[in-house]
Design a protein around this motif. Sequence first.
Motif, PDB file in Angstrom:
ATOM      1  N   GLY A  30       0.847  -1.182   0.000  1.00 20.73           N
ATOM      2  CA  GLY A  30       0.000   0.000   0.000  1.00 20.73           C
ATOM      3  C   GLY A  30       0.881   1.229   0.000  1.00 20.73           C
ATOM      4  O   GLY A  30       2.101   1.133   0.026  1.00 20.73           O
ATOM      5  N   GLN A  31       0.249   2.395  -0.060  1.00 18.63           N
ATOM      6  CA  GLN A  31       1.012   3.644  -0.043  1.00 18.63           C
ATOM      7  C   GLN A  31       0.179   4.658   0.728  1.00 18.63           C
ATOM      8  O   GLN A  31      -0.806   5.182   0.213  1.00 18.63           O
ATOM      9  CB  GLN A  31       1.292   4.055  -1.492  1.00 18.63           C
ATOM     10  CG  GLN A  31       1.694   5.483  -1.767  1.00 18.63           C
ATOM     11  CD  GLN A  31       2.972   5.929  -1.105  1.00 18.63           C
ATOM     12  OE1 GLN A  31       3.030   6.017   0.129  1.00 18.63           O
ATOM     13  NE2 GLN A  31       3.996   6.242  -1.873  1.00 18.63           N
ATOM     14  N   ALA A  50      -0.712  12.076  -6.856  1.00 14.24           N
ATOM     15  CA  ALA A  50      -0.111  11.583  -8.105  1.00 14.24           C
ATOM     16  C   ALA A  50       1.348  11.173  -7.935  1.00 14.24           C
ATOM     17  O   ALA A  50       1.750  10.099  -8.378  1.00 14.24           O
ATOM     18  CB  ALA A  50      -0.242  12.649  -9.193  1.00 14.24           C
ATOM     19  N   ALA A  51       2.139  12.017  -7.254  1.00 14.54           N
ATOM     20  CA  ALA A  51       3.574  11.741  -7.130  1.00 14.54           C
ATOM     21  C   ALA A  51       3.821  10.447  -6.345  1.00 14.54           C
ATOM     22  O   ALA A  51       4.642   9.622  -6.742  1.00 14.54           O
ATOM     23  CB  ALA A  51       4.271  12.915  -6.453  1.00 14.54           C
ATOM     24  N   SER A  52       3.087  10.271  -5.242  1.00 15.71           N
ATOM     25  CA  SER A  52       3.327   9.077  -4.423  1.00 15.71           C
ATOM     26  C   SER A  52       2.842   7.814  -5.137  1.00 15.71           C
ATOM     27  O   SER A  52       3.389   6.730  -4.944  1.00 15.71           O
ATOM     28  CB  SER A  52       2.654   9.210  -3.055  1.00 15.71           C
ATOM     29  OG  SER A  52       1.468   9.921  -3.137  1.00 15.71           O
ATOM     30  N   LEU A  53       1.829   7.985  -5.990  1.00 13.94           N
ATOM     31  CA  LEU A  53       1.330   6.847  -6.761  1.00 13.94           C
ATOM     32  C   LEU A  53       2.367   6.454  -7.829  1.00 13.94           C
ATOM     33  O   LEU A  53       2.610   5.269  -8.065  1.00 13.94           O
ATOM     34  CB  LEU A  53       0.012   7.250  -7.419  1.00 13.94           C
ATOM     35  CG  LEU A  53      -0.933   6.143  -7.800  1.00 13.94           C
ATOM     36  CD1 LEU A  53      -1.204   5.219  -6.629  1.00 13.94           C
ATOM     37  CD2 LEU A  53      -2.255   6.752  -8.277  1.00 13.94           C
ATOM     38  N   ALA A  54       2.988   7.474  -8.417  1.00 13.17           N
ATOM     39  CA  ALA A  54       4.024   7.208  -9.420  1.00 13.17           C
ATOM     40  C   ALA A  54       5.186   6.451  -8.767  1.00 13.17           C
ATOM     41  O   ALA A  54       5.771   5.545  -9.364  1.00 13.17           O
ATOM     42  CB  ALA A  54       4.519   8.521 -10.026  1.00 13.17           C
ATOM     43  N   GLU A  55       5.492   6.818  -7.533  1.00 16.14           N
ATOM     44  CA  GLU A  55       6.541   6.129  -6.788  1.00 16.14           C
ATOM     45  C   GLU A  55       6.206   4.655  -6.600  1.00 16.14           C
ATOM     46  O   GLU A  55       7.036   3.778  -6.811  1.00 16.14           O
ATOM     47  CB  GLU A  55       6.673   6.765  -5.409  1.00 16.14           C
ATOM     48  CG  GLU A  55       8.036   7.292  -5.101  1.00 16.14           C
ATOM     49  CD  GLU A  55       8.030   8.033  -3.767  1.00 16.14           C
ATOM     50  OE1 GLU A  55       8.490   9.170  -3.751  1.00 16.14           O
ATOM     51  OE2 GLU A  55       7.532   7.468  -2.766  1.00 16.14           O
ATOM     52  N   LEU A  56       4.969   4.398  -6.214  1.00 17.88           N
ATOM     53  CA  LEU A  56       4.522   3.023  -6.012  1.00 17.88           C
ATOM     54  C   LEU A  56       4.653   2.235  -7.318  1.00 17.88           C
ATOM     55  O   LEU A  56       5.076   1.075  -7.327  1.00 17.88           O
ATOM     56  CB  LEU A  56       3.078   3.009  -5.494  1.00 17.88           C
ATOM     57  CG  LEU A  56       2.476   1.645  -5.165  1.00 17.88           C
ATOM     58  CD1 LEU A  56       3.272   0.927  -4.097  1.00 17.88           C
ATOM     59  CD2 LEU A  56       1.023   1.791  -4.699  1.00 17.88           C
ATOM     60  N   GLY A  80       5.003   6.572   3.709  1.00 21.04           N
ATOM     61  CA  GLY A  80       5.071   6.220   2.285  1.00 21.04           C
ATOM     62  C   GLY A  80       4.549   4.822   2.026  1.00 21.04           C
ATOM     63  O   GLY A  80       3.473   4.462   2.479  1.00 21.04           O
ATOM     64  N   ILE A  81       5.356   4.032   1.321  1.00 22.44           N
ATOM     65  CA  ILE A  81       4.946   2.680   0.971  1.00 22.44           C
ATOM     66  C   ILE A  81       4.952   1.791   2.212  1.00 22.44           C
ATOM     67  O   ILE A  81       5.899   1.801   2.993  1.00 22.44           O
ATOM     68  CB  ILE A  81       5.869   2.123  -0.131  1.00 22.44           C
ATOM     69  CG1 ILE A  81       5.603   2.918  -1.426  1.00 22.44           C
ATOM     70  CG2 ILE A  81       5.615   0.628  -0.364  1.00 22.44           C
ATOM     71  CD1 ILE A  81       6.481   2.540  -2.584  1.00 22.44           C
TER      72      ILE A  81
END
Lengths: 228, 388
Positions: free
Chosen positions: B164-165, B241-247, B278-279
């Motif tokens: 998860g994130q 968006a940024a944290s999703l891109a990281e995931l 974060g993750i």
Amino acid sequence: MVTNLLTLALPKGKLGQDALQLLQAAGLPVEGVATEARQLTFTFPAPGIRYLICRPTDVPTYVEYGAADLGIVGKDTLAEAGADVFELVDLGFGYCRFVVAAPRERWEEAGRSLENLLAGSRRVATKFPRVAASFFQERGLPVEIIKLHGNIELAPRAGLADLIVDIVSTGRTLKENDLVEVAPIFPSTARLIANRVSYRINYRRLTSVVEALKRAAVQGGEKIATTN
Amino acid sequence: MASNLPLQLPAGVSDLLPPEAAALRQLEQRLLNCFRSWGYQEVMTPTFEFATTFQAGSQAGEEGALYKFIDRQGRVLALRPEMTAPIARLVATSLRRRELPLRLGYSARVFRYEEPQAGRRREFHQAGVELIGAGGVAGDVEIIALAVESLVQAGLEDFRLGLGQVAVTKGVLQDLALPPEAVAGIKSALASKDLVALERIYDEYHLEGERRRRLELLATIHGGREALEEARACFGRTAAAASLAELSRVWEALGAAGLEKWLFIDLGILRDFDYYTGIVFEGYVPGLGAPVCGGGRYDGLLAQFGYPCPATGFALGLERVLLARGETASACPGGYLVAGRDLAALLKRARELRSKGTAVVLDGESRSRQEAAARAAARGLNLEWIGE
């Protein structure tokens, strides 16, 4: 225990009968299943479903430990059990309410104020000590909780307690014992619960059953609304 | 026979008998070896410390969960409920000048005052790692890959690790600009997966249409790459968006390395929402009602010890791993029974055999070879009789 069966824990009693109706409406197998029989497990190998018939208070335990993937249980029982399970759907049936009740006379003497009522008396009898304790704690009202196993309305009459915390559906029992509701705690209906690990790793299978039950619950609710 | 000594144990603790103790020790060694082979050095911290150290950490350090006591200067001490906060303290003090990132591992008993239920005990063993000073995707990929390998090394075959994130959830909530009490309610309901309470909050705050759909998806997005794409389609233009891109980058890297079969995405995995940044991830085994491991990124913790730097890590519950494996180590350790009447000769012969690496049990009590043979057979040992 690794099995391909999806296990659903159902409560005995009235709630279980309502649950069976819902399962049927959701298109799940119910042929020959009874919540009041001697038989305690019912297996349907083709759709891969098994039912466990348990005491209502044990349903959260079966689900929490993963002995059942899903369970149907009243919010009242669930809140009191404090089990670490996922609460997925409000199934709508089995309505009742948690209330604080007191003898009518005392309530009038206290000027209909819970604070006044608790100024001189602080013993609370209940079948639900966890729910009762958290209600009074949140309001900063110190009370002594007495756990009983049934017929709570007897406690104030016998001088065992000053107040009770109990579930009511029609309020008739309270009236018959000259008790009045002095504070609502929260309403309760049946819930669909899931084991937290099972929900994650059997997500697809569980979700198809959960969605079917959810749809059936919504339709059931609408039916009641239209007949009313 | 009457005794004044209490013969029972308090709730939530237990003794380990030889086969169980052997299984646990073996598992511990395998995990520590695995950590070492990834460059994680073992550290040990005190069993008890000032309670404030643990209170800076996660939910495990909350008031009610700590075993506390008072020293003679009146300071409040506590038994450690987990190892991350003590290691953060250690890094912020003794290891402060070391070059980052630091890779540290541990295996320790921890103590929590919890209701003993569903695989929860008041004393249990945790083995884990902390990667301190490595932010971003590289650190997350390393820690998750190590978590997978640890579970394999632990002898679990049929496990899954859910990713998860929490930053996605935090971003989505921030975008909705709800009053603080609504945010608190949503967080707590999401964390405990109380979908009924969530519905109530949506209705109460009139969350309709797109806003409601976003929150609903947060609680239900689940699967592999397609789940990530679904999430990006829905949250691509939000603060998430940024944290999703990281995931996604973490997922791609782990997938390309052949780990995809162990993994799935579930944005509903939040763990301790306010602690993680974060993750996050949890390991599951079919048939076991609680996760066998859990961890994630906690970039805010070290700052509480005056040494701001990013960090991530995880811990495995050793008792849960053993429960999930469902087997016990062999009760018969094997080896020799060296028996006879000349005690000095026994000691000498036993020393020779032990120097070759076998276990030797001494028997100076048997009066005859037959008696000794019976004893050796009962214990599954090979007999060596010294004398005639």
